[in-house]
Design a protein around this motif. Structure first.
Motif, PDB file in Angstrom:
ATOM      1  N   THR A  41      46.160  68.395  37.276  1.00 16.80           N
ATOM      2  CA  THR A  41      47.018  67.227  37.073  1.00 16.80           C
ATOM      3  C   THR A  41      46.412  66.027  37.785  1.00 16.80           C
ATOM      4  OG1 THR A  41      48.976  68.633  36.942  1.00 16.80           O
ATOM      5  CG2 THR A  41      49.347  66.296  37.359  1.00 16.80           C
ATOM      6  N   PHE A  42      46.298  64.895  37.072  1.00 18.31           N
ATOM      7  CA  PHE A  42      45.648  63.700  37.599  1.00 18.31           C
ATOM      8  C   PHE A  42      46.594  62.500  37.566  1.00 18.31           C
ATOM      9  CE2 PHE A  42      42.222  66.442  36.393  1.00 18.31           C
ATOM     10  CZ  PHE A  42      41.180  66.162  37.259  1.00 18.31           C
ATOM     11  N   ILE A  43      46.272  61.523  38.414  1.00 18.24           N
ATOM     12  CA  ILE A  43      46.982  60.247  38.412  1.00 18.24           C
ATOM     13  C   ILE A  43      46.412  59.384  37.296  1.00 18.24           C
ATOM     14  CG2 ILE A  43      47.503  58.168  39.762  1.00 18.24           C
ATOM     15  CD1 ILE A  43      46.969  59.943  42.283  1.00 18.24           C
ATOM     16  N   ASN A  44      47.287  58.757  36.528  1.00 20.82           N
ATOM     17  CA  ASN A  44      46.865  57.918  35.415  1.00 20.82           C
ATOM     18  C   ASN A  44      46.433  56.547  35.928  1.00 20.82           C
ATOM     19  OD1 ASN A  44      46.429  56.588  33.038  1.00 20.82           O
ATOM     20  ND2 ASN A  44      48.393  57.113  32.112  1.00 20.82           N
ATOM     21  N   ARG A  45      45.155  56.377  36.156  1.00 19.52           N
ATOM     22  CA  ARG A  45      44.636  55.120  36.699  1.00 19.52           C
ATOM     23  C   ARG A  45      44.697  53.989  35.686  1.00 19.52           C
ATOM     24  NH1 ARG A  45      38.834  56.459  38.837  1.00 19.52           N
ATOM     25  NH2 ARG A  45      38.840  57.769  36.984  1.00 19.52           N
ATOM     26  N   GLN A  46      44.788  54.314  34.406  1.00 15.69           N
ATOM     27  CA  GLN A  46      44.803  53.285  33.376  1.00 15.69           C
ATOM     28  C   GLN A  46      46.186  52.678  33.175  1.00 15.69           C
ATOM     29  OE1 GLN A  46      41.894  52.397  32.117  1.00 15.69           O
ATOM     30  NE2 GLN A  46      41.019  53.991  33.423  1.00 15.69           N
ATOM     31  N   ARG A  47      47.194  53.327  33.766  1.00 14.32           N
ATOM     32  CA  ARG A  47      48.562  52.881  33.530  1.00 14.32           C
ATOM     33  C   ARG A  47      48.850  51.520  34.138  1.00 14.32           C
ATOM     34  NH1 ARG A  47      52.836  51.886  30.736  1.00 14.32           N
ATOM     35  NH2 ARG A  47      54.829  52.526  31.602  1.00 14.32           N
ATOM     36  N   ALA A  48      48.399  51.306  35.358  1.00 14.02           N
ATOM     37  CA  ALA A  48      48.683  50.047  36.040  1.00 14.02           C
ATOM     38  C   ALA A  48      47.787  49.913  37.250  1.00 14.02           C
ATOM     39  CB  ALA A  48      50.155  49.999  36.478  1.00 14.02           C
ATOM     40  N   SER A  49      47.721  48.705  37.771  1.00 11.18           N
ATOM     41  CA  SER A  49      46.918  48.468  38.960  1.00 11.18           C
ATOM     42  C   SER A  49      47.547  49.086  40.191  1.00 11.18           C
ATOM     43  CB  SER A  49      46.743  46.959  39.174  1.00 11.18           C
ATOM     44  OG  SER A  49      45.971  46.406  38.146  1.00 11.18           O
ATOM     45  N   LYS A  54      42.755  49.947  46.056  1.00 13.25           N
ATOM     46  CA  LYS A  54      42.328  48.646  45.552  1.00 13.25           C
ATOM     47  C   LYS A  54      42.353  47.612  46.671  1.00 13.25           C
ATOM     48  CE  LYS A  54      43.848  49.754  40.887  1.00 13.25           C
ATOM     49  NZ  LYS A  54      42.467  49.826  40.357  1.00 13.25           N
ATOM     50  N   LYS A  55      41.653  46.517  46.463  1.00 11.05           N
ATOM     51  CA  LYS A  55      41.539  45.480  47.479  1.00 11.05           C
ATOM     52  C   LYS A  55      42.672  44.464  47.317  1.00 11.05           C
ATOM     53  CE  LYS A  55      38.509  41.796  49.157  1.00 11.05           C
ATOM     54  NZ  LYS A  55      37.224  41.085  48.931  1.00 11.05           N
ATOM     55  N   PRO A  56      43.540  44.338  48.348  1.00 11.90           N
ATOM     56  CA  PRO A  56      44.623  43.354  48.259  1.00 11.90           C
ATOM     57  C   PRO A  56      44.119  41.948  48.585  1.00 11.90           C
ATOM     58  CG  PRO A  56      44.734  44.470  50.360  1.00 11.90           C
ATOM     59  CD  PRO A  56      43.580  45.097  49.603  1.00 11.90           C
ATOM     60  N   GLY A  57      44.890  40.959  48.172  1.00 10.20           N
ATOM     61  CA  GLY A  57      44.529  39.586  48.506  1.00 10.20           C
ATOM     62  C   GLY A  57      45.532  38.603  47.940  1.00 10.20           C
ATOM     63  N   PHE A  58      45.317  37.310  48.211  1.00 14.55           N
ATOM     64  CA  PHE A  58      46.138  36.238  47.677  1.00 14.55           C
ATOM     65  C   PHE A  58      45.251  35.288  46.878  1.00 14.55           C
ATOM     66  CE2 PHE A  58      48.545  37.002  51.756  1.00 14.55           C
ATOM     67  CZ  PHE A  58      49.659  37.555  51.154  1.00 14.55           C
ATOM     68  N   LYS A  59      45.749  34.852  45.724  1.00 13.06           N
ATOM     69  CA  LYS A  59      45.060  33.774  45.019  1.00 13.06           C
ATOM     70  C   LYS A  59      45.452  32.436  45.629  1.00 13.06           C
ATOM     71  CE  LYS A  59      46.190  32.396  40.789  1.00 13.06           C
ATOM     72  NZ  LYS A  59      46.289  32.368  39.297  1.00 13.06           N
ATOM     73  N   GLU A  60      46.682  32.367  46.073  1.00 18.60           N
ATOM     74  CA  GLU A  60      47.164  31.157  46.728  1.00 18.60           C
ATOM     75  C   GLU A  60      48.387  31.493  47.556  1.00 18.60           C
ATOM     76  OE1 GLU A  60      49.483  28.363  44.157  1.00 18.60           O
ATOM     77  OE2 GLU A  60      48.601  29.545  42.539  1.00 18.60           O
ATOM     78  N   GLN A  61      48.626  30.645  48.549  1.00 12.99           N
ATOM     79  CA  GLN A  61      49.810  30.773  49.384  1.00 12.99           C
ATOM     80  C   GLN A  61      50.284  29.376  49.730  1.00 12.99           C
ATOM     81  OE1 GLN A  61      50.911  33.633  52.932  1.00 12.99           O
ATOM     82  NE2 GLN A  61      49.630  32.022  53.739  1.00 12.99           N
ATOM     83  N   GLN A  94      53.504  33.102  47.004  1.00 21.75           N
ATOM     84  CA  GLN A  94      52.249  33.846  47.108  1.00 21.75           C
ATOM     85  C   GLN A  94      51.929  34.511  45.773  1.00 21.75           C
ATOM     86  OE1 GLN A  94      53.872  36.253  50.290  1.00 21.75           O
ATOM     87  NE2 GLN A  94      52.380  35.461  51.744  1.00 21.75           N
ATOM     88  N   VAL A  95      50.675  34.400  45.353  1.00 17.50           N
ATOM     89  CA  VAL A  95      50.206  35.138  44.187  1.00 17.50           C
ATOM     90  C   VAL A  95      49.369  36.299  44.704  1.00 17.50           C
ATOM     91  CG1 VAL A  95      48.864  35.092  42.056  1.00 17.50           C
ATOM     92  CG2 VAL A  95      50.196  33.075  42.740  1.00 17.50           C
ATOM     93  N   TYR A  96      49.868  37.517  44.527  1.00 17.74           N
ATOM     94  CA  TYR A  96      49.216  38.707  45.051  1.00 17.74           C
ATOM     95  C   TYR A  96      48.151  39.201  44.075  1.00 17.74           C
ATOM     96  CZ  TYR A  96      53.152  38.950  48.318  1.00 17.74           C
ATOM     97  OH  TYR A  96      54.081  38.668  49.281  1.00 17.74           O
ATOM     98  N   LEU A  97      47.046  39.704  44.667  1.00 15.52           N
ATOM     99  CA  LEU A  97      45.926  40.206  43.875  1.00 15.52           C
ATOM    100  C   LEU A  97      45.680  41.673  44.170  1.00 15.52           C
ATOM    101  CD1 LEU A  97      43.329  37.317  44.501  1.00 15.52           C
ATOM    102  CD2 LEU A  97      44.939  37.524  42.590  1.00 15.52           C
ATOM    103  N   ALA A  98      45.196  42.389  43.159  1.00 13.96           N
ATOM    104  CA  ALA A  98      44.677  43.744  43.326  1.00 13.96           C
ATOM    105  C   ALA A  98      43.307  43.767  42.673  1.00 13.96           C
ATOM    106  CB  ALA A  98      45.595  44.775  42.672  1.00 13.96           C
ATOM    107  N   ASP A  99      42.263  43.932  43.492  1.00 18.55           N
ATOM    108  CA  ASP A  99      40.885  43.845  42.983  1.00 18.55           C
ATOM    109  C   ASP A  99      40.656  42.538  42.225  1.00 18.55           C
ATOM    110  OD1 ASP A  99      40.221  46.222  44.116  1.00 18.55           O
ATOM    111  OD2 ASP A  99      40.182  47.373  42.258  1.00 18.55           O
ATOM    112  N   GLU A 100      41.143  41.429  42.821  1.00 22.25           N
ATOM    113  CA  GLU A 100      40.962  40.072  42.298  1.00 22.25           C
ATOM    114  C   GLU A 100      41.750  39.810  41.018  1.00 22.25           C
ATOM    115  OE1 GLU A 100      39.396  37.983  44.198  1.00 22.25           O
ATOM    116  OE2 GLU A 100      38.836  39.571  45.582  1.00 22.25           O
TER     117      GLU A 100
END
Length: 251
Positions: free
Chosen positions: A69-77, A97-104, A132-138
């Motif tokens: 049984t695997f985690i569905n990585r394609q489902r969502a970030s 994944k790498k967290p970050g902000f596009k803007e704050q 804040q605009v949150y990022l996951a892997d940019e």
């Protein structure tokens, strides 16, 4: 995992344990077998199987015949259970994944009736607004707009704004800022989910089409004394960030 013992339906608790496991698991590897999971949790294989089947129906897990049984990585970030308060950055990190902000953007505003009611404030009170605009892997996943109760910073809003900027530059969540900079901490939250069309601000922030469907998560956060200390509106592109609601049965 801790052994589970309760009068509540076990499969719901096993499902919660699996969600916690998913947050920390290497997504390239299969999950432990049903036999191993049943031993670790102290429940039957049929209970584990029922919980896994529920997560398969939600496209969070999938099975490879003869492999596991695997985690569905394609489902969502990112995937999170709505009954847990983790902070978006922590959720993104836990999914590898790498967290970050596009803007704050941080401002002192005059709140409308909705904010005043949520925070139980008087009309003449100003509050700190954090966008804040949150990022996951940019990739943009969430536009978060939070309003902080002025009781936390009294008349020193400029100092508190400066602290938010400093913490934000380090990638810290508002939870951490409130915990470290005040005597109060977030103890629980009450949430409301709405399906809406993206506004121009939301579509620009998340890179989605105008009027595209998004989820709006309204949350009021409380400290241990029951005081409302923060109110937030999170606009979520569910193609990139998935919320999972675990519904518990009570007798």
């Amino acid at each position: 995992m801790n052994k589970i013992g309760t009068k509540r339906p076990l499969y719901t608790l096993v499902q919660e344990e699996l969600l916690e496991l998913i947050r920390e698991w290497d997504q390239t590897k299969p999950l432990p077998s049903e036999t191993d999971l049943s031993k670790q949790m102290g429940v039957s294989r049929s209970t584990v199987r029922e919980a896994i089947q529920n997560l398969e129906k939600s496209d969070i897990l999938f099975k490879r015949q003869g492999v596991g049984t695997f985690i569905n990585r394609q489902r969502a970030s990112a995937v999170t259970a709505l009954n847990n308060l983790h902070g978006i950055q922590n959720i993104v990190t836990s999914m590898g994944k790498k967290p970050g902000f596009k803007e704050q953007r941080i401002n002192l505003i005059k709140p409308d009736k909705k904010i005043l009611t949520a925070l139980n404030l008087e009309k003449e009170t100003s509050v700190i607004e954090v966008k804040q605009v949150y990022l996951a892997d940019e990739i943009e996943i969430v536009l978060g707009i939070s309003y902080i109760n002025p009781d936390l910073y009294k008349n020193k809003h400029e100092d508190f704004i400066a602290k938010i900027k400093t913490h934000g530059d380090r990638g810290d969540s508002l939870f951490k800022i409130i915990d470290e900079e005040t005597e109060s901490g977030v103890e629980h939250a009450v949430a409301q989910i709405e399906a809406i069309e993206a506004t121009p601000e939301t579509s620009n922030a998340l890179g989605v089409a105008d009027s595209a469907p998004v989820l709006r998560l309204k949350e009021t956060y409380y400290d241990k004394s029951g005081r409302a200390i923060m109110f937030s509106l999170d606009y979520i592109d569910t193609n990139r960030f998935e919320l999972l609601v675990v519904r518990k049965r009570h007798f």
